[in-house]
Enzyme design. Structure first.
Site, PDB file in Angstrom:
ATOM      1  N   LYS A  47       0.843  -1.205   0.000  1.00  0.00           N
ATOM      2  CA  LYS A  47       0.000   0.000   0.000  1.00  0.00           C
ATOM      3  C   LYS A  47       0.877   1.253   0.000  1.00  0.00           C
ATOM      4  O   LYS A  47       2.074   1.191   0.295  1.00  0.00           O
ATOM      5  CB  LYS A  47      -0.918  -0.029   1.219  1.00  0.00           C
ATOM      6  CG  LYS A  47      -0.196  -0.073   2.568  1.00  0.00           C
ATOM      7  CD  LYS A  47      -1.148  -0.431   3.699  1.00  0.00           C
ATOM      8  CE  LYS A  47      -0.419  -0.490   5.035  1.00  0.00           C
ATOM      9  NZ  LYS A  47      -1.305  -0.964   6.116  1.00  0.00           N
ATOM     10  N   TYR A 265      14.900  30.052   9.822  1.00  0.00           N
ATOM     11  CA  TYR A 265      13.610  30.647  10.190  1.00  0.00           C
ATOM     12  C   TYR A 265      13.453  30.755  11.702  1.00  0.00           C
ATOM     13  O   TYR A 265      13.857  29.853  12.453  1.00  0.00           O
ATOM     14  CB  TYR A 265      12.465  29.779   9.670  1.00  0.00           C
ATOM     15  CG  TYR A 265      12.126  30.023   8.216  1.00  0.00           C
ATOM     16  CD1 TYR A 265      11.810  31.292   7.751  1.00  0.00           C
ATOM     17  CD2 TYR A 265      12.111  28.961   7.325  1.00  0.00           C
ATOM     18  CE1 TYR A 265      11.483  31.496   6.419  1.00  0.00           C
ATOM     19  CE2 TYR A 265      11.779  29.153   5.991  1.00  0.00           C
ATOM     20  CZ  TYR A 265      11.470  30.433   5.547  1.00  0.00           C
ATOM     21  OH  TYR A 265      11.148  30.628   4.249  1.00  0.00           O
TER      22      TYR A 265
HETATM   23  C1  LIG Z   1      -0.651  -1.963   6.851  1.00  0.00           C
HETATM   24  C2  LIG Z   1      -1.207  -3.265   7.226  1.00  0.00           C
HETATM   25  C3  LIG Z   1      -0.389  -4.402   7.260  1.00  0.00           C
HETATM   26  C4  LIG Z   1       1.111  -4.322   7.124  1.00  0.00           C
HETATM   27  O1  LIG Z   1       1.626  -3.838   8.333  1.00  0.00           O
HETATM   28  P1  LIG Z   1       3.187  -3.663   8.618  1.00  0.00           P
HETATM   29  O2  LIG Z   1       3.238  -3.177  10.011  1.00  0.00           O
HETATM   30  O3  LIG Z   1       3.688  -2.646   7.641  1.00  0.00           O
HETATM   31  O4  LIG Z   1       3.838  -4.983   8.440  1.00  0.00           O
HETATM   32  C5  LIG Z   1      -0.980  -5.632   7.475  1.00  0.00           C
HETATM   33  N1  LIG Z   1      -2.317  -5.734   7.686  1.00  0.00           N
HETATM   34  C6  LIG Z   1      -3.132  -4.651   7.687  1.00  0.00           C
HETATM   35  C7  LIG Z   1      -4.581  -4.831   7.944  1.00  0.00           C
HETATM   36  C8  LIG Z   1      -2.599  -3.381   7.486  1.00  0.00           C
HETATM   37  O5  LIG Z   1      -3.401  -2.305   7.525  1.00  0.00           O
END
Ligand SMILES: *Cc1c(COP(=O)(O)O)cnc(C)c1O
Length: 374
Positions: A47, A265
């Site tokens: 993702k 800044y």
């Molecule tokens: C993002 C996600 C993962 C992966 O998690 P990591 O901590 O990056 O290994 C797995 N399952 C679900 C439901 C997620 O939202």
């Protein structure tokens, strides 16, 4: 301009370089797959554009390595991944938004169904044949998934699932990176109870960190994401994953400053003694978070130098007083992330986690992929 001098010209003009080691990502997938109990398999979560590192590069690599199931968060990510991988299973974690069923079906994506309405909506499409889907049950995170009430209803009357081909039942752990957290065992028990109440299907509980909680958490498949991309799944212990990301930033200017001179800044840093400052072409628009102002460090030829002053949109400033001017000079590249100062270290300096550092990396880096297949 010939094809061969294009990369070096792109490098010459780059304010910063992001190197992504694809061989390390593949090695990480194999390493995690190799830790699983017999019979369990390793999916991959890609993702958010493979945690910022490029789904188009990462996903085909892992498919070639043998990964057969991929997770994304959104429908659009799923459609993009389907173009890259015509034949693998792709599941969409955020589930089925009203009116999107046709697009799920056309791209042969598996919605991860999160409530009874989504189940009914997907099932209403399954007039002629069983439609494949996954089911997410909430075992204590209170984020996504069927809650206890909906689960009890399905246990009493499973007919809402009748038109579905259940490819998996999954749940997600709230604190898998904390092995001593009692919620892990409670979620494990709740997941087992949920599985017993639902029609038989492959089960999945562990994300990357969950793999390290032990084989009880492995079930039929695991769903690592960040660990594949090099983030430490076992914070506080040595990182079992291979280093994936390197970032180098370009020094634009170096100046000598007097004691009392303010830097950047808000005049938020004041020099306590005369010194030398290097201005580097990386800022919060590149994902070098503003919360890392006055914190963290960079490497110049192996020497650590502190970040001083505020991180601005396009720039940061380093105190290079003690560094050989031949090394800290305009045009030179400093190491912002490397094996000695990794994504997790940069995250700690910014008060966040490696996940946010990776997914915040901006679009301006000159990207170099190393270790690509064929
Ligand atoms: C993002 C996600 C993962 C992966 O998690 P990591 O901590 O990056 O290994 C797995 N399952 C679900 C439901 C997620 O939202």
């Amino acid at each position: 301009m010939s094809a061969t001098d294009r990369p070096s010209r792109a490098l010459a003009r780059a304010g910063a370089v992001l190197e992504i080691d694809l061989a390390a990502i593949e090695a990480n997938w194999r390493r995690l797959a190799g830790r699983l109990k017999p019979g369990a398999s390793c999916a991959a979560v890609v993702k958010a554009d493979a945690y910022g590192l490029g789904m188009a590069e990462v996903a085909p690599l892992l498919a070639a390595a043998g990964c057969r199931l991929f997770f994304v968060a959104t429908l659009d990510e799923g459609i993009a991944l389907r173009r890259l991988l015509p034949n693998t299973e792709i599941a969409v974690l955020n589930g089925l938004l009203p009116g999107t069923g046709g697009e799920f079906a056309r791209a042969r994506l598996l919605p991860v169904l999160n409530d009874l309405q989504e189940i009914a909506a997907w099932r209403s499409r399954a007039a002629t044949r069983a439609l494949p889907a996954m089911l997410h049950v909430d075992t204590g995170m209170a984020r996504l998934g069927l809650g206890p009430g909906a689960l009890a209803e399905l246990a009493r009357d499973p007919s809402p699932l009748a038109g579905l081909e259940l490819r998996a039942v999954l749940s997600h752990l709230a604190c898998p990176e904390e092995p001593d957290q009692p919620l892990n065992a409670r979620q494990l028990a709740a997941f087992r109870t949920a599985l017993a109440a639902l029609p038989p299907a492959p089960a999945s509980l562990a994300s990357g960190s969950g793999i390290f909680l032990g084989t009880d958490f492995h079930f039929d498949f695991v769903r690592p994401g960040a660990a594949l991309h090099g983030v430490n799944p076992t914070p506080g212990r040595p990182n079992p994953m291979a280093q994936v990301v390197r970032i180098k930033g370009r020094i634009l200017q170096v100046r000598d400053v007097d004691r009392g001179q303010s830097v950047g800044y808000g005049a938020a840093h004041r020099m306590e003694r005369p010194g030398r400052i290097a201005t580097v072409a990386v800022g919060y628009a590149d994902g070098w978070l503003r919360s890392a102002s006055h914190r963290g460090s960079a490497g110049i030829a192996g020497q650590r130098v502190p970040v001083i002053g505020r991180i601005s949109m396009d720039l940061m400033t380093l105190d290079v007083t003690g560094v050989d001017p031949c090394l800290a000079r305009p045009g030179a590249l400093v190491d912002l992330i490397d094996e000695t100062y990794d994504v997790d270290a940069a995250a700690a300096a910014a008060g966040t986690i490696g996940y946010e550092i990776l997914t915040a990396l901006g679009r301006r880096y000159h990207r170099v992929y190393r270790g690509a297949i064929g």
